[in-house]
Scaffold this active site. Structure first.
Site, PDB file in Angstrom:
ATOM      1  N   LYS A 154      30.182  50.945  21.846  1.00 26.52           N
ATOM      2  CA  LYS A 154      28.935  51.458  22.400  1.00 26.52           C
ATOM      3  C   LYS A 154      28.916  51.332  23.917  1.00 26.52           C
ATOM      4  O   LYS A 154      28.410  52.204  24.617  1.00 26.52           O
ATOM      5  CB  LYS A 154      27.753  50.682  21.786  1.00 26.52           C
ATOM      6  CG  LYS A 154      26.386  51.236  22.127  1.00 26.52           C
ATOM      7  CD  LYS A 154      25.320  50.448  21.392  1.00 26.52           C
ATOM      8  CE  LYS A 154      23.926  50.967  21.718  1.00 26.52           C
ATOM      9  NZ  LYS A 154      22.880  50.190  21.000  1.00 26.52           N
TER      10      LYS A 154
ATOM     11  N   ARG B 276      26.883  43.615  10.729  1.00 24.40           N
ATOM     12  CA  ARG B 276      27.059  42.992  12.048  1.00 24.40           C
ATOM     13  C   ARG B 276      26.119  41.797  12.196  1.00 24.40           C
ATOM     14  O   ARG B 276      26.511  40.740  12.684  1.00 24.40           O
ATOM     15  CB  ARG B 276      26.779  44.041  13.130  1.00 24.40           C
ATOM     16  CG  ARG B 276      27.031  43.595  14.574  1.00 24.40           C
ATOM     17  CD  ARG B 276      26.996  44.844  15.445  1.00 24.40           C
ATOM     18  NE  ARG B 276      26.843  44.600  16.863  1.00 24.40           N
ATOM     19  CZ  ARG B 276      27.843  44.377  17.705  1.00 24.40           C
ATOM     20  NH1 ARG B 276      29.084  44.331  17.262  1.00 24.40           N
ATOM     21  NH2 ARG B 276      27.610  44.199  18.996  1.00 24.40           N
TER      22      ARG B 276
ATOM     23  N   HIS C  44      28.518  42.130  23.637  1.00 22.80           N
ATOM     24  CA  HIS C  44      27.233  42.298  24.312  1.00 22.80           C
ATOM     25  C   HIS C  44      27.408  42.191  25.826  1.00 22.80           C
ATOM     26  O   HIS C  44      28.127  41.311  26.309  1.00 22.80           O
ATOM     27  CB  HIS C  44      26.241  41.230  23.846  1.00 22.80           C
ATOM     28  CG  HIS C  44      25.714  41.481  22.471  1.00 22.80           C
ATOM     29  ND1 HIS C  44      25.106  40.489  21.702  1.00 22.80           N
ATOM     30  CD2 HIS C  44      25.688  42.603  21.705  1.00 22.80           C
ATOM     31  CE1 HIS C  44      24.745  41.004  20.545  1.00 22.80           C
ATOM     32  NE2 HIS C  44      25.088  42.280  20.524  1.00 22.80           N
TER      33      HIS C  44
ATOM     34  N   ARG D 243      30.645  47.157  14.681  1.00 25.34           N
ATOM     35  CA  ARG D 243      29.730  48.181  14.184  1.00 25.34           C
ATOM     36  C   ARG D 243      30.457  49.024  13.146  1.00 25.34           C
ATOM     37  O   ARG D 243      31.684  49.125  13.166  1.00 25.34           O
ATOM     38  CB  ARG D 243      29.236  49.063  15.327  1.00 25.34           C
ATOM     39  CG  ARG D 243      28.464  48.301  16.401  1.00 25.34           C
ATOM     40  CD  ARG D 243      28.090  49.206  17.562  1.00 25.34           C
ATOM     41  NE  ARG D 243      27.355  48.472  18.591  1.00 25.34           N
ATOM     42  CZ  ARG D 243      27.934  47.788  19.583  1.00 25.34           C
ATOM     43  NH1 ARG D 243      29.259  47.770  19.678  1.00 25.34           N
ATOM     44  NH2 ARG D 243      27.211  47.136  20.472  1.00 25.34           N
TER      45      ARG D 243
END
Length: 332
Positions: A221, A279, A302, A198
């Protein structure tokens, strides 16, 4: 008021549990009967505290948010930001008494916000934040009632088309980042294109995150650290930048400079995908070049494969087994 003479008899009107407790009202023919009932009621509450009706919970919605932040939100990475959003949401809802907050109130609030042009994604996010407050306070014992938002369904939002840059667009963009007013923009852009990071993760890189041909991303994140290999040339360039840097952090904020580079390159992007297109570009080209979807999941960080599967259709052999293994292919 306790006992009062009325036209219909002697009225007992009492709140033995105090303000907020249940109010008892009953009429008797004689004053003596009224006094006996009043005494019995008071003794009943003393002898059996569990029989006493619970006091009304007069806490407002914002007070629950304060409790949530003190006992849970304070420890979250984005806790302060979420707390600020929640307080603004409480004010927009009129800061009702939490016990009286009903699902239809939130549903009405959403209708008004939609009419004002607020996106369904934003409203779903507000719904999730506030629902989580009630869930967490129930878990901690600070809220005994049901979650008023539990049965409200979120909006089903259609997935946005993922935009990625072509090779020609990448070359045009890099040409503009090199000649821009901010010298950091080009290197941050190339880090994103090389690692799938990111923008904020690349922009906030510190010296200790650079390892031999490896970049470690810490401010992610999900809050988890991940490492992505880089080529020798990029590693050397980062090490040179680290030696020049006056502080642990390598780059200054470059978001605005990147926007200007995109505009000069005349690249049109969907709303909300400005830096995130880098990304998407990494992930899309990774799959088009034959990359493994499970490895891509690890690179992007993820938490579930479902998040990564949106890139699966770009693989050269995506679902080709449908042609090779369908029943008609075995029928002569």
């Amino acid at each position: 008021m306790a006992i009062k003479k009325m036209a219909s008899g002697w009225l007992v009107d009492i709140q033995p549990a105090g303000r907020g407790g249940k109010r008892f009202r009953k009429t008797f023919k004689t004053q003596a009967e009224a006094k006996v009932y009043e005494t019995w009621l008071k003794n009943k509450l003393v002898e059996s505290p569990e029989w006493q009706p619970p006091k009304k919970d007069l806490r407002k919605l914002s007070e629950l948010v304060d409790i949530w932040f003190e006992h849970h939100g304070l420890g979250l990475r984005a806790g302060k930001n979420t707390y600020s959003r929640l307080k603004h949401l409480c004010a927009s809802l009129g800061d009702p008494i939490a016990e009286k907050f009903a699902p239809e109130q939130f549903a009405a609030y959403r209708r008004i916000r939609l009419a004002d042009g607020i996106s369904q994604n934003n409203l779903n996010r507000e719904h999730s934040y506030l629902r989580s407050v009630f869930n967490e306070l129930r878990r901690l014992g600070y809220w005994k009632s049901e979650n008023p938002l539990e049965k409200i369904r979120q909006f089903k939002v259609q997935e946005r088309e993922l935009t990625y840059l072509t090779h020609a667009q990448i070359q045009k963009l890099l040409k503009e980042t090199r000649r821009g007013r901010n010298p950091d923009t080009d290197l941050i852009t190339r880090i994103c294109l090389s690692t799938g990071s990111r923008w904020s993760e690349a922009e906030e890189i510190r010296k200790n995150q650079i390892q031999p041909r490896l970049l470690q991303f810490a401010l992610t994140k999900s809050g988890k650290t991940r490492a992505v290999p880089i080529d020798e040339a990029l590693y050397k360039e980062l090490m040179d930048r680290a030696e020049e840097a006056d502080s642990e952090r390598l780059f200054k904020y470059s978001y605005a400079a990147f926007r200007e580079a995109i505009e000069r390159a005349q690249i049109k992007l969907p709303e909300g995908q400005l830096t995130h297109v880098l990304r998407h570009t990494f992930a899309s080209h990774f799959m088009m070049n034959g990359g493994n979807i499970l490895i891509l999941q690890r690179i992007l960080g993820h938490s579930s494969l479902a998040m990564t599967m949106k890139y699966a259709h770009l693989a050269p052999d995506h679902l080709q087994e449908a042609v090779r293994l369908n029943p008609l292919s075995f029928t002569s």
